[in-house]
Structures are given as structure tokens and as C-alpha cells.
Design an enzyme around this catalytic site. Structure first.
Site, PDB file in Angstrom:
ATOM      1  N   HIS A  51       0.852  -1.190   0.000  1.00  0.00           N
ATOM      2  CA  HIS A  51       0.000   0.000   0.000  1.00  0.00           C
ATOM      3  C   HIS A  51       0.890   1.243   0.000  1.00  0.00           C
ATOM      4  O   HIS A  51       2.063   1.181   0.390  1.00  0.00           O
ATOM      5  CB  HIS A  51      -0.891   0.021   1.237  1.00  0.00           C
ATOM      6  CG  HIS A  51      -2.010  -0.961   1.200  1.00  0.00           C
ATOM      7  ND1 HIS A  51      -3.081  -0.889   2.060  1.00  0.00           N
ATOM      8  CD2 HIS A  51      -2.241  -2.050   0.415  1.00  0.00           C
ATOM      9  CE1 HIS A  51      -3.925  -1.876   1.814  1.00  0.00           C
ATOM     10  NE2 HIS A  51      -3.425  -2.601   0.823  1.00  0.00           N
ATOM     11  N   GLU A  53       1.066   3.815   1.939  1.00  0.00           N
ATOM     12  CA  GLU A  53       1.645   4.168   3.229  1.00  0.00           C
ATOM     13  C   GLU A  53       2.843   3.285   3.565  1.00  0.00           C
ATOM     14  O   GLU A  53       3.873   3.778   4.059  1.00  0.00           O
ATOM     15  CB  GLU A  53       0.603   4.016   4.354  1.00  0.00           C
ATOM     16  CG  GLU A  53      -0.612   4.896   4.195  1.00  0.00           C
ATOM     17  CD  GLU A  53      -1.789   4.199   3.522  1.00  0.00           C
ATOM     18  OE1 GLU A  53      -2.933   4.440   3.949  1.00  0.00           O
ATOM     19  OE2 GLU A  53      -1.572   3.416   2.569  1.00  0.00           O
ATOM     20  N   CYS A  81      -5.962   2.024   6.198  1.00  0.00           N
ATOM     21  CA  CYS A  81      -6.605   0.770   6.602  1.00  0.00           C
ATOM     22  C   CYS A  81      -5.946   0.274   7.893  1.00  0.00           C
ATOM     23  O   CYS A  81      -4.983   0.860   8.390  1.00  0.00           O
ATOM     24  CB  CYS A  81      -6.467  -0.271   5.485  1.00  0.00           C
ATOM     25  SG  CYS A  81      -4.781  -0.896   5.269  1.00  0.00           S
ATOM     26  N   CYS A  84      -2.086  -0.620   7.452  1.00  0.00           N
ATOM     27  CA  CYS A  84      -1.224   0.558   7.385  1.00  0.00           C
ATOM     28  C   CYS A  84      -1.183   1.295   8.713  1.00  0.00           C
ATOM     29  O   CYS A  84      -0.129   1.776   9.125  1.00  0.00           O
ATOM     30  CB  CYS A  84      -1.697   1.479   6.255  1.00  0.00           C
ATOM     31  SG  CYS A  84      -1.448   0.739   4.620  1.00  0.00           S
TER      32      CYS A  84
END
Length: 153
Positions: A51, A53, A81, A84
Site C-alpha cells: 500500500h 503508506e 486501513c 497501514c
């Protein structure tokens, strides 16, 4: 200043879109300097943890030579999420600034608020809604195009 950095994160999100990835971008700032950048890459990397992040955290950790990132701010175009958020807390990020809310997987207040959980040992300050319309529009356009529909402005 939040809008300037979020604009940089949006540029990273657009890079993700060019690769067919969900357009989310993130960057990490310490003392006014960008020390980490990332955008969504789970499809192209065959990595469910790639992701935006996480990619920005990895980049910043390498740049700074430390897995802990105190005094850093993370800017991301979409509400983080649970995965993360866990990484953000383990890295000791001081502040998260996000753009659009994520009503399906966001854990900074949309589904739940892990950042408000007092039983956790690290507490990150959160600001949401920075350039939310721009961030949300990029995501909406991406998914509309994927479904073969034109989004009406």
C-alpha cells in the site's frame, strides 16, 4: 502547508493509476523535508502489503536509517486501513494527514477509529479531509473507468 504536501501525494497517486493500481499516494515529511514517498503497488509487485503508506514508510526508514520515524508526518490521499495503521503506529509516526475518507476499510473514524484507542501504546494525531474532494474524485474516476462508465462531474 497540508495542501501542498497533499498535492504531492496526489501526484504519487496518479503514478499508481498509470500502472493500473488503485490511485493512492503517500509521503512522509520530517522538519519540512520529504523523506519518504510511496504509491499503491500491490498488483504490480504481487505484494498485498504494498500500500502507499507502507511504501512511503519503507522509503523513509531507508532514507533516515531507522525503522522508527518519530517527529514525522505521513500524508496520504485515502484514510489508512488497519494494516497501514498498525505500521504507522509501530513506526511512531507523530501525525497522519489524509484526504478522502474510506467508508469500507478506513480506521481513522470511518469504520472504526484505531487512532482513538487509548489501550494502544502509541498515539498518532490525525487530520482528515485535506483536499478530500480532489482525492475522492481521483478514486471515483478510476473506479468508474474500470467499470467502463464515464463519471459525470
Amino acid at each position: 502547508m497540508n495542501e501542498i504536501y497533499m498535492g504531492e501525494a496526489l501526484a504519487l497517486a496518479k503514478q499508481a493509476a498509470t500502472l493500473g493500481e488503485v490511485p493512492v499516494g503517500a509521503l512522509i515529511v520530517r522538519n519540512g523535508e520529504i523523506v519518504g514517498r510511496g504509491f499503491n503497488q500491490p498488483i504490480s509487485r504481487h505484494d498485498p502489503t504494498a500500500h502507499a503508506e507502507i511504501m512511503a514508510l519503507r522509503d523513509a526508514a531507508q532514507s533516515l536509517g531507522n525503522y522508527r520515524l518519530p517527529h514525522c508526518e505521513l500524508y496520504v490521499t485515502l484514510e489508512p486501513c488497519v494494516m497501514c495503521t498498525g505500521a504507522i503506529m509501530h513506526a511512531r509516526i507523530a501525525k497522519v494527514i489524509f484526504g478522502a475518507r474510506d467508508p469500507k476499510t478506513g480506521v481513522a473514524g470511518s469504520v472504526i477509529d484505531l487512532y482513538a484507542e487509548t489501550r494502544l501504546n502509541h498515539h498518532t494525531h490525525v487530520i482528515g479531509g485535506v483536499l478530500a474532494d480532489d482525492c475522492g474524485q481521483l478514486l471515483s474516476s478510476f473506479f468508474a473507468a474500470r467499470r467502463g462508465k464515464t463519471l459525470v462531474a
